[in-house]
Design a protein around this motif. Sequence first.
Motif, PDB file in Angstrom:
ATOM      1  N   TYR A 197       0.819  -1.210   0.000  1.00 55.01           N
ATOM      2  CA  TYR A 197       0.000   0.000   0.000  1.00 55.01           C
ATOM      3  C   TYR A 197       0.853   1.260   0.000  1.00 55.01           C
ATOM      4  CZ  TYR A 197      -4.317  -2.597   0.503  1.00 55.01           C
ATOM      5  OH  TYR A 197      -5.384  -3.425   0.265  1.00 55.01           O
ATOM      6  N   VAL A 198       2.152   1.096  -0.089  1.00 56.80           N
ATOM      7  CA  VAL A 198       3.068   2.220  -0.298  1.00 56.80           C
ATOM      8  C   VAL A 198       3.929   1.863  -1.504  1.00 56.80           C
ATOM      9  CG1 VAL A 198       4.956   3.588   0.638  1.00 56.80           C
ATOM     10  CG2 VAL A 198       3.085   2.870   2.129  1.00 56.80           C
ATOM     11  N   CYS A 199       3.787   2.601  -2.584  1.00 56.03           N
ATOM     12  CA  CYS A 199       4.499   2.314  -3.827  1.00 56.03           C
ATOM     13  C   CYS A 199       5.413   3.478  -4.172  1.00 56.03           C
ATOM     14  CB  CYS A 199       3.521   2.074  -4.979  1.00 56.03           C
ATOM     15  SG  CYS A 199       2.446   0.652  -4.740  1.00 56.03           S
ATOM     16  N   MET A 200       6.703   3.195  -4.309  1.00 57.05           N
ATOM     17  CA  MET A 200       7.692   4.206  -4.666  1.00 57.05           C
ATOM     18  C   MET A 200       8.257   3.852  -6.033  1.00 57.05           C
ATOM     19  SD  MET A 200       7.499   5.880  -1.771  1.00 57.05           S
ATOM     20  CE  MET A 200       8.862   7.020  -1.911  1.00 57.05           C
ATOM     21  N   PHE A 201       8.012   4.693  -7.008  1.00 58.48           N
ATOM     22  CA  PHE A 201       8.522   4.470  -8.352  1.00 58.48           C
ATOM     23  C   PHE A 201       9.690   5.411  -8.609  1.00 58.48           C
ATOM     24  CE2 PHE A 201       4.162   3.022  -8.508  1.00 58.48           C
ATOM     25  CZ  PHE A 201       4.239   1.866  -9.269  1.00 58.48           C
ATOM     26  N   ARG A 202      10.750   4.872  -9.202  1.00 60.73           N
ATOM     27  CA  ARG A 202      11.926   5.681  -9.523  1.00 60.73           C
ATOM     28  C   ARG A 202      12.263   5.489 -10.989  1.00 60.73           C
ATOM     29  NH1 ARG A 202      14.446   7.483  -4.784  1.00 60.73           N
ATOM     30  NH2 ARG A 202      13.469   6.617  -2.948  1.00 60.73           N
ATOM     31  N   ALA A 203      12.348   6.603 -11.690  1.00 62.67           N
ATOM     32  CA  ALA A 203      12.629   6.578 -13.124  1.00 62.67           C
ATOM     33  C   ALA A 203      13.930   7.324 -13.383  1.00 62.67           C
ATOM     34  CB  ALA A 203      11.489   7.232 -13.904  1.00 62.67           C
ATOM     35  N   ARG A 204      14.748   6.782 -14.280  1.00 63.69           N
ATOM     36  CA  ARG A 204      16.023   7.415 -14.596  1.00 63.69           C
ATOM     37  C   ARG A 204      15.877   8.220 -15.880  1.00 63.69           C
ATOM     38  NH1 ARG A 204      21.959   4.496 -15.217  1.00 63.69           N
ATOM     39  NH2 ARG A 204      23.159   6.400 -15.476  1.00 63.69           N
ATOM     40  N   THR A 205      15.918   9.526 -15.783  1.00 62.92           N
ATOM     41  CA  THR A 205      15.812  10.391 -16.947  1.00 62.92           C
ATOM     42  C   THR A 205      16.292  11.788 -16.586  1.00 62.92           C
ATOM     43  OG1 THR A 205      14.324  11.319 -18.610  1.00 62.92           O
ATOM     44  CG2 THR A 205      13.445  11.047 -16.413  1.00 62.92           C
ATOM     45  N   ASP A 206      16.717  12.526 -17.594  1.00 61.11           N
ATOM     46  CA  ASP A 206      17.107  13.920 -17.416  1.00 61.11           C
ATOM     47  C   ASP A 206      16.287  14.822 -18.330  1.00 61.11           C
ATOM     48  OD1 ASP A 206      19.774  13.827 -15.715  1.00 61.11           O
ATOM     49  OD2 ASP A 206      19.864  12.183 -17.135  1.00 61.11           O
ATOM     50  N   SER A 207      15.209  14.307 -18.862  1.00 66.35           N
ATOM     51  CA  SER A 207      14.412  15.043 -19.828  1.00 66.35           C
ATOM     52  C   SER A 207      13.092  15.488 -19.213  1.00 66.35           C
ATOM     53  CB  SER A 207      14.147  14.170 -21.063  1.00 66.35           C
ATOM     54  OG  SER A 207      13.207  14.769 -21.915  1.00 66.35           O
ATOM     55  N   SER A 208      12.772  16.759 -19.375  1.00 68.45           N
ATOM     56  CA  SER A 208      11.493  17.269 -18.878  1.00 68.45           C
ATOM     57  C   SER A 208      10.329  16.678 -19.670  1.00 68.45           C
ATOM     58  CB  SER A 208      11.468  18.798 -18.967  1.00 68.45           C
ATOM     59  OG  SER A 208      11.698  19.233 -20.303  1.00 68.45           O
ATOM     60  N   ALA A 209      10.572  16.331 -20.940  1.00 64.91           N
ATOM     61  CA  ALA A 209       9.520  15.717 -21.745  1.00 64.91           C
ATOM     62  C   ALA A 209       9.149  14.344 -21.199  1.00 64.91           C
ATOM     63  CB  ALA A 209       9.976  15.608 -23.201  1.00 64.91           C
ATOM     64  N   VAL A 210      10.151  13.596 -20.745  1.00 68.81           N
ATOM     65  CA  VAL A 210       9.880  12.282 -20.162  1.00 68.81           C
ATOM     66  C   VAL A 210       9.119  12.426 -18.856  1.00 68.81           C
ATOM     67  CG1 VAL A 210      10.939  10.182 -19.242  1.00 68.81           C
ATOM     68  CG2 VAL A 210      11.895  11.271 -21.274  1.00 68.81           C
ATOM     69  N   VAL A 211       9.427  13.460 -18.087  1.00 66.06           N
ATOM     70  CA  VAL A 211       8.699  13.704 -16.841  1.00 66.06           C
ATOM     71  C   VAL A 211       7.228  13.953 -17.129  1.00 66.06           C
ATOM     72  CG1 VAL A 211       8.452  15.283 -14.900  1.00 66.06           C
ATOM     73  CG2 VAL A 211      10.727  14.543 -15.606  1.00 66.06           C
ATOM     74  N   ARG A 212       6.932  14.733 -18.153  1.00 64.30           N
ATOM     75  CA  ARG A 212       5.537  14.966 -18.528  1.00 64.30           C
ATOM     76  C   ARG A 212       4.861  13.670 -18.955  1.00 64.30           C
ATOM     77  NH1 ARG A 212       7.768  19.666 -20.937  1.00 64.30           N
ATOM     78  NH2 ARG A 212       7.849  18.600 -22.957  1.00 64.30           N
ATOM     79  N   THR A 213       5.592  12.829 -19.665  1.00 62.51           N
ATOM     80  CA  THR A 213       5.028  11.542 -20.080  1.00 62.51           C
ATOM     81  C   THR A 213       4.706  10.675 -18.868  1.00 62.51           C
ATOM     82  OG1 THR A 213       6.270  11.600 -22.154  1.00 62.51           O
ATOM     83  CG2 THR A 213       5.448   9.460 -21.433  1.00 62.51           C
ATOM     84  N   ILE A 214       5.588  10.692 -17.881  1.00 60.20           N
ATOM     85  CA  ILE A 214       5.355   9.903 -16.667  1.00 60.20           C
ATOM     86  C   ILE A 214       4.091  10.359 -15.965  1.00 60.20           C
ATOM     87  CG2 ILE A 214       6.245   9.379 -14.366  1.00 60.20           C
ATOM     88  CD1 ILE A 214       9.055   9.524 -15.555  1.00 60.20           C
ATOM     89  N   LEU A 215       3.921  11.671 -15.816  1.00 58.93           N
ATOM     90  CA  LEU A 215       2.781  12.194 -15.071  1.00 58.93           C
ATOM     91  C   LEU A 215       1.480  12.111 -15.859  1.00 58.93           C
ATOM     92  CD1 LEU A 215       4.401  15.356 -13.419  1.00 58.93           C
ATOM     93  CD2 LEU A 215       3.871  13.171 -12.341  1.00 58.93           C
ATOM     94  N   GLN A 216       1.548  12.309 -17.167  1.00 53.23           N
ATOM     95  CA  GLN A 216       0.327  12.370 -17.972  1.00 53.23           C
ATOM     96  C   GLN A 216      -0.099  11.013 -18.510  1.00 53.23           C
ATOM     97  OE1 GLN A 216       1.040  15.317 -21.033  1.00 53.23           O
ATOM     98  NE2 GLN A 216       1.395  16.958 -19.554  1.00 53.23           N
ATOM     99  N   ASP A 217       0.846  10.110 -18.734  1.00 55.75           N
ATOM    100  CA  ASP A 217       0.514   8.825 -19.340  1.00 55.75           C
ATOM    101  C   ASP A 217       0.732   7.644 -18.395  1.00 55.75           C
ATOM    102  OD1 ASP A 217      -0.074  10.193 -21.673  1.00 55.75           O
ATOM    103  OD2 ASP A 217       1.926   9.913 -22.523  1.00 55.75           O
ATOM    104  N   GLU A 218       1.933   7.525 -17.848  1.00 50.75           N
ATOM    105  CA  GLU A 218       2.267   6.332 -17.078  1.00 50.75           C
ATOM    106  C   GLU A 218       1.593   6.302 -15.705  1.00 50.75           C
ATOM    107  OE1 GLU A 218       6.462   5.899 -16.960  1.00 50.75           O
ATOM    108  OE2 GLU A 218       6.677   5.767 -19.134  1.00 50.75           O
ATOM    109  N   LEU A 219       1.526   7.445 -15.032  1.00 49.42           N
ATOM    110  CA  LEU A 219       0.875   7.473 -13.720  1.00 49.42           C
ATOM    111  C   LEU A 219      -0.593   7.072 -13.806  1.00 49.42           C
ATOM    112  CD1 LEU A 219       0.819   8.070 -10.702  1.00 49.42           C
ATOM    113  CD2 LEU A 219       0.519  10.494 -11.254  1.00 49.42           C
TER     114      LEU A 219
END
Length: 224
Positions: free
Chosen positions: A28-50
């Motif tokens: 019931y506690v999930c910590m996801f860690r993604a390796r990236t330096d791109s702001s575009a990938v961050v948007r993809t994580i929040l808008q699509d993957e999450l």
Amino acid sequence: MGACYESFARPQILILDSLHGLWVVLPYVCMFRARTDSSAVVRTILQDELPQVQKACEKRYPGGKLPKISIIVCGKRHHTRFYPTREEDAAGKQMNPPNGTVVDRWVTMEKGWDFYLQAHFALQGTARPTHYVVIYDKNDMNADQMEAMTHNLCYLFGRATKAVSLCPPAYYADLLCERGRAYLYREYNMRDNQTVTSGTTFDWSRAPWLRGVHPSIQDSMFYI
């Protein structure tokens, strides 16, 4: 769009199903860690993957009690280095800061939550800290808790007996992607007469990683 969304959520559901078979209860506690330096990938994580992860949790968690999710992005493609101001504070002949050094002010982002962590002891040359950015947090952790947990995780890498520079969940993800690219070599290198029609859904029942692996290690991280 609905069909594509279902196909993207499918891997998350498979992961939850495998965890449910191995553990008595789902976390019931999930910590996801993604390796990236791109702001575009961050948007993809929040808008699509999450949303995909949340949709998978809604289908598999009983009673409507969903896990609290936090997402931390980590990267090492930067030019930030730290040096001790006193020689007696240095670790080793390379004059690096001691492992476990955390910097979370003065050189961090003006807006946002980020920190630098040098969790490892550099055997040669100047140590390069990892930059962590918390982009989503529903566990209400404070800075000290997040930094301490990240540092402690760096001691849990299966290939090493000491702390590694990158948090192992992201490290394992890199290894998994390398193995996945080898599995999908045929799909990525098809000839012109073998081109897959655009929009075709991947057939999970014929996934290469489901064959050739001994049943006793199928549910383990054999790829490390």
